[in-house]
Each structure stands twice: as C-alpha cells, then as structure tokens.
Scaffold this active site. Sequence first.
Site, mmCIF file in Angstrom:
data_model
loop_
_atom_site.group_PDB
_atom_site.id
_atom_site.type_symbol
_atom_site.label_atom_id
_atom_site.label_comp_id
_atom_site.label_asym_id
_atom_site.label_seq_id
_atom_site.Cartn_x
_atom_site.Cartn_y
_atom_site.Cartn_z
ATOM 1 N N CYS A 199 -47.442 20.955 -18.309
ATOM 2 C CA CYS A 199 -48.727 21.013 -17.613
ATOM 3 C C CYS A 199 -48.480 21.422 -16.171
ATOM 4 C CB CYS A 199 -49.485 19.697 -17.704
ATOM 5 S SG CYS A 199 -48.860 18.425 -16.643
ATOM 6 N N LYS A 212 -60.537 5.942 -14.515
ATOM 7 C CA LYS A 212 -60.268 6.843 -15.647
ATOM 8 C C LYS A 212 -58.995 6.404 -16.383
ATOM 9 C CE LYS A 212 -57.949 10.875 -14.970
ATOM 10 N NZ LYS A 212 -56.804 11.007 -15.890
ATOM 11 N N ASN A 213 -57.925 6.181 -15.623
ATOM 12 C CA ASN A 213 -56.636 5.905 -16.258
ATOM 13 C C ASN A 213 -56.571 4.530 -16.921
ATOM 14 O OD1 ASN A 213 -55.775 8.395 -15.548
ATOM 15 N ND2 ASN A 213 -54.297 7.726 -13.977
ATOM 16 N N ARG A 238 -43.401 16.914 -18.162
ATOM 17 C CA ARG A 238 -44.027 15.693 -18.701
ATOM 18 C C ARG A 238 -43.789 15.486 -20.194
ATOM 19 N NH1 ARG A 238 -49.961 14.945 -16.192
ATOM 20 N NH2 ARG A 238 -49.542 12.757 -16.549
ATOM 21 N N ARG A 244 -62.707 16.184 -14.424
ATOM 22 C CA ARG A 244 -61.927 15.367 -15.356
ATOM 23 C C ARG A 244 -61.771 13.948 -14.824
ATOM 24 N NH1 ARG A 244 -56.313 17.503 -17.093
ATOM 25 N NH2 ARG A 244 -56.533 15.520 -18.128
ATOM 26 N N ASP A 248 -50.559 10.136 -7.545
ATOM 27 C CA ASP A 248 -51.922 10.657 -7.674
ATOM 28 C C ASP A 248 -52.670 10.712 -6.336
ATOM 29 O OD1 ASP A 248 -51.558 11.066 -10.348
ATOM 30 O OD2 ASP A 248 -52.790 9.402 -11.030
#
Length: 416
Positions: A115, A22-23, A120, A395, A303
């Site tokens: 968030c 994803k990233n 952030r 997500r 993560d």
Amino acid sequence: MDKIIIVGGEKLRGDVQISGAKNASLPVMVSALLAPGWSTFLNVPNLVDIKTIKKLLRNLGAKIEGEGTVRINTEDISKCEAPYDLVKTMRASVLVLGPLVARMGVARVSLPGGCAIGARPVNLHIKALQDLGAEVELKDGYVEAKARRLKGATIYFDIPTVTGTENIMMAACLADGTTLLKNAAMEPEVVNLANVLNGMGAKVTGAGTDIIRIDGVEKMHPVEAAVIPDRIEAGTFMIAVGMAGGDVRIMGCEPVHVEALTMKLRDAGMEITPFDGGIRTVAKKKIKSIDITTLPYPGFPTDLQAQMMALMSVANGLSVITETVFENRFMHVSELMRMGADILIHGNSAMVKGIPKLKGAPVMATDLRASASLILAGLAAEGKTELSRVYHIDRGYQEIEKKFSAIGANIKRVSG
Ligand code: UD1
C-alpha cells in the site's frame, strides 16, 4: 471527483466534537462474528472504511442495521471468504481471518498486497494462527486457513502489530485452553476490543500491556458496547490549532490517549489543558521546532506523523522527524514541498526547516493521514489550496470540512 478547497489564514475558535475511532470500530464490528445473535455497537463513525467492513460482513452472511449505532447479527454465516476487491480497498479486512477460523473452522482471506505507506505484510498474523494450530496455505493470492478447533498457545510477536494482536486475540477467545500474546500491541483500540470481547463472555486479561492472556471459552454471546473516541482525529484537530492559531475545545476525546502528542505540543509552545469532557488547545505564539520519533503506543503515533510534519514546516527552527513504524510513510513530503515547505529526507528521517509561511497550491492526497496533513497545511497557508483525491480522507475522517468550517476555517467541498 470531489475536491476540498481551503483558503488559509483564519484562526480556529470554538468546540469540535470527536467521532468514534475508526481503528476501534473495525475490530469491534468484526468481533460480532464470534457471538451469534444481535450485537449493538454505539459511537461508530460514519466513514467509508465502516461501509467497507459492513459490506464484507454482509458478504459473509451477517445482517447489519444502522449508522452511528450499528446492530450486527452473525447467526447465519454462509461464506468464509474475504475477497481481493474488499481487502485491497481496506487492509483491515484481514481482521476476519482469526474470528472465522475460530468460529467456522475455515477462512479464505485475500492477501492485501502493498500500500502507499509500505509493504505491510500479514506474516505475523499467519504465523500466530499457525501457532494456535491452524493449517495455513497460501493459494492464488489468498490465505486459506482451517482448524477443527484452535488450541491455546504462547505466541511471540516479532513486532507489536495492532491488527495482528486484535486478529489473534479474537481467534484465541474460542480456542481450547490458554493463549498468551507476548510483545502484544498496547494501543487503546486493542483495549476497547478486549472489553467488548469480555462483554461477549470471553476471558481476556492484560490488554493495554505487552502480555495478553486469553482463556478460551466454548461459546460467546452478543453484547451492547461503545467504541472509544478517535485519538487520531482528536490529535489532528490539536495540531491544526497549532498551525492556524486559535483556541479550540476538542470535545469527547480521551486525554490519556493523546498524551504523547500533548507533551510534544507543549514543548512546541502550545497550551494544552485537559478537562472533564475534552481538551482545550490554545496556540498564541509562533510554534517552536521539536523532534519526533514515531513508535507503537504509548509512543508518538505514526498516524499523526504527517500532520506533525505540516506543523513543523512552519515552526521556528529545524525539526527531525523519524518514522520507525512504516518504511515508506513520507508520501506527503513532496506535496508539502509544493506548498513551499523545506524538507529533506534521509533514510527514515525527515529534516524539516521551518519557514514563515506556506503558500496555497493544488495538492493531491496519497493516503489517509497524508491528506489530513495537507488540509492542515492549507489552513495555515497564504491563499488557496485545492486538495484532490479526497476519497482518502473520507476513509477516516467524518465530515472533516464541516468540522473545520464550524470552528472558523474557510474550507469547503466541491464536487466535480
Ligand atoms: C494499524 C492501524 C494503522 C496504524 C498502524 C500502526 C488499524 C485498522 N490500522 O495498522 O492506522 O498506522 O496500526 O499504528 O488499526 N507488520 C509485519 N508483519 C505483520 C504485521 C505487521 O511486518 O504481519 C509490520 C508492519 O509492516 C509495520 C508494523 O509491523 O511496519 C506495525 O504494523 P501494524 O501495527 O500491524 O499496523 P496495522 O495493524 O496494519
């Protein structure tokens, strides 16, 4: 709203295929803004965040086709704005800022706001863009940037920021002259993006180190390129084997990208064997407690912190987990404690005292990686765990319940 129901206690066995990252997909897809014409990106995962970036790019005027293999044409850009409703659902939307200013001379991008895992800010993105000569104003919650043509410069990032490095690396590709990014992020996703940009005719060297050099070019052209495998998804499955026990081959991942985790899991008593095409992960014995400190790559990834905390909550002994990347990334702690975990937070460290078994409970996802940790906890717990707010997991993990179920877990999604 959908829920994921897990009945713990099943060992995991078999092969699991890792999806594209994803990233890496997000910046790679955004890079199409720099190269008018049809670009083709392979191995793009099917995720909610990918749908969001498609929506944002379409909103700018891009044409987009396909899933998995995604074709993007940015010949006609009609708008230069990333609106609040898209940026607030996905902070990475801010990635369009640099490329839009570089190609169109102007961009208006909503500030993301806070968030679940911390404040952030995007101040480092903005400062770097100013260093490249852009005029930047903050107006009505938006960053408004303009520049006739960006000018190469030496930029020092106070903190190695992943999307900041990607944003500015993209902007510098079309700048006049040479840009040096110092204290740049070294994540594999940054390297993936640099390779894609070079395929489009850019001149980027040094990606993967903390100094990246970009020699600006006049024009870029479309490319066909692949997205790297998702190291966080791979790591999540590796940790899951530690939690539930078993023997799983994590297929299609890049072992070097999960080296920090591999070392830690070996210290915890697991057998991790990379082979051509993946990593075999075996857990036969009770897991030993180990300490973890999250750091930018190649350090231990933030993560995977929540997932590792789930594992340590059933390990033998006391573990100290220190989060240095985000200031508020312990939202999963109270949910893990609902399942019986013994965790004490002190500042940015969590003391995790391993217990013999977690107990299933209704729990709530608070962010993407926190949800993954709760699924892992459910796999190892006695009884039933019911995870709500699963949109967080969608997500970033493609069909996580199907992948776990195919390797033996008792897990299903119910809509309601
Ligand atoms: C990216 C990843 C995210 C991961 C994170 C850290 C994507 C889409 N997301 O997020 O999954 O958890 O890297 O590995 O790739 N910071 C500032 N000012 C800025 C930018 C960052 O102070 O302008 C701070 C952040 O608050 C944080 C640290 O720098 O404390 C690192 O954040 P950063 O690397 O920018 O994270 P993201 O790129 O948002």
